[in-house]
Write a protein that holds these residues in place. Structure first.
Motif, short mmCIF file in Angstrom:
data_model
loop_
_atom_site.label_atom_id
_atom_site.label_comp_id
_atom_site.label_asym_id
_atom_site.label_seq_id
_atom_site.Cartn_x
_atom_site.Cartn_y
_atom_site.Cartn_z
N LYS A 99 0.83 -1.21 0.00
CA LYS A 99 0.00 0.00 0.00
C LYS A 99 0.86 1.26 0.00
O LYS A 99 0.55 2.23 -0.68
N ARG A 102 2.25 1.71 -3.49
CA ARG A 102 1.24 2.14 -4.46
C ARG A 102 0.73 3.54 -4.19
O ARG A 102 0.37 4.25 -5.12
N SER A 103 0.70 3.95 -2.93
CA SER A 103 0.16 5.28 -2.62
C SER A 103 1.16 6.39 -2.93
O SER A 103 0.77 7.49 -3.30
N LYS A 116 2.81 -0.74 -12.53
CA LYS A 116 1.72 -0.43 -11.60
C LYS A 116 0.69 -1.56 -11.56
O LYS A 116 0.23 -1.94 -10.49
N LEU A 119 1.99 -4.62 -9.68
CA LEU A 119 2.00 -4.36 -8.24
C LEU A 119 0.58 -4.47 -7.68
O LEU A 119 0.38 -5.02 -6.59
N LYS A 120 -0.40 -4.00 -8.43
CA LYS A 120 -1.80 -4.10 -8.01
C LYS A 120 -2.23 -5.58 -7.93
O LYS A 120 -2.93 -5.98 -7.00
N GLU A 123 -0.87 -7.02 -4.81
CA GLU A 123 -1.66 -6.55 -3.67
C GLU A 123 -2.97 -7.33 -3.54
O GLU A 123 -3.36 -7.74 -2.44
#
Length: 176
Positions: A99, A102-103, A116, A119-120, A123
C-alpha cells in the motif's frame, strides 16, 4: 423373573452392538486433532521460489534508496518461512508495504502501467491470502500463497525486462 432376565440380556446385547459400531469409526486410532495436526504438517511442506533481489537493476537505475521495495522484498522472504502461527501478521505487513508503494510515487523510470498493474495484482493476491487465513480454508491457502509468489516474481521480472527493453531501444537508436 424370566421375562425380566430376557429384557436385561436384550438391553445388554444392544449396548454391546452399539458400542462396537462406535468403535469401528475410530479403528485407525486417529482423533480429529490428530488429523488437523497431520493436515497442518502437510501444509507446511511447500517450498516457494522467490526471484532474487535485483541488485543490478537497482544499481543501474540508481534506486538504492528505494526503501519501499527493499521492505517489500524482505517481507516476501519472511513469508517464505511459512510460520502458520504468524502468517496473518506477515501478510498484514506485506499488505502495508505494498500500500505504501502504491500510494506514493514510484521511481520515475518505473512509473509505467505495466509495473503499476503488476503491483496491483500482487496486492490483490495478498488480500486473498489474508482472507484464507481469517476464514481458514486449508485447501486454498497454499495455492493462494503460491500464486502470490508467482505474481511477485512476475513483478520483479517485468522490472528487469523493462531495463533490457530500454537497453535494446537505446542500442537500436545508436545504430540508426
Amino acid at each position: 423373573m424370566n421375562h425380566m432376565l430376557n429384557r436385561f440380556f436384550f438391553v445388554l446385547i444392544l449396548a454391546i452392538i452399539f458400542s462396537s459400531c462406535n468403535n469401528d469409526k475410530n479403528k485407525n486410532g486417529e482423533t480429529a486433532s490428530d488429523k488437523n495436526e497431520i493436515l497442518l504438517d502437510s501444509l507446511s511442506s511447500p517450498n516457494f521460489e522467490l526471484t532474487k533481489y535485483p541488485k543490478e537493476f537497482i544499481s543501474d537505475y540508481e534506486l538504492e534508496d528505494w526503501e519501499g521495495f527493499k521492505k517489500l522484498h524482505q517481507s516476501m522472504e519472511r513469508l517464505k518461512e511459512l510460520n502458520f502461527d504468524g502468517i496473518q501478521v506477515d501478510l498484514i505487513a506485506l499488505s502495508s508495504h505494498i500500500k505504501k508503494l502504491r500510494s506514493g510515487p514510484l521511481p520515475r523510470e518505473l512509473e509505467i502501467p505495466q509495473i503499476k498493474s503488476r503491483l496491483k495484482v500482487v496486492e490483490m493476491q495478498v488480500q486473498k491470502a489474508r482472507y484464507f487465513t481469517q476464514h481458514y480454508k486449508a485447501d486454498s491457502l497454499i495455492p493462494s500463497l503460491s500464486l502470490l509468489y508467482q505474481y511477485y516474481n512476475g513483478f520483479i521480472l517485468r522490472m528487469v525486462a523493462l531495463q533490457n527493453e530500454n537497453q535494446e531501444f537505446e542500442s537500436k537508436g545508436d545504430r540508426e
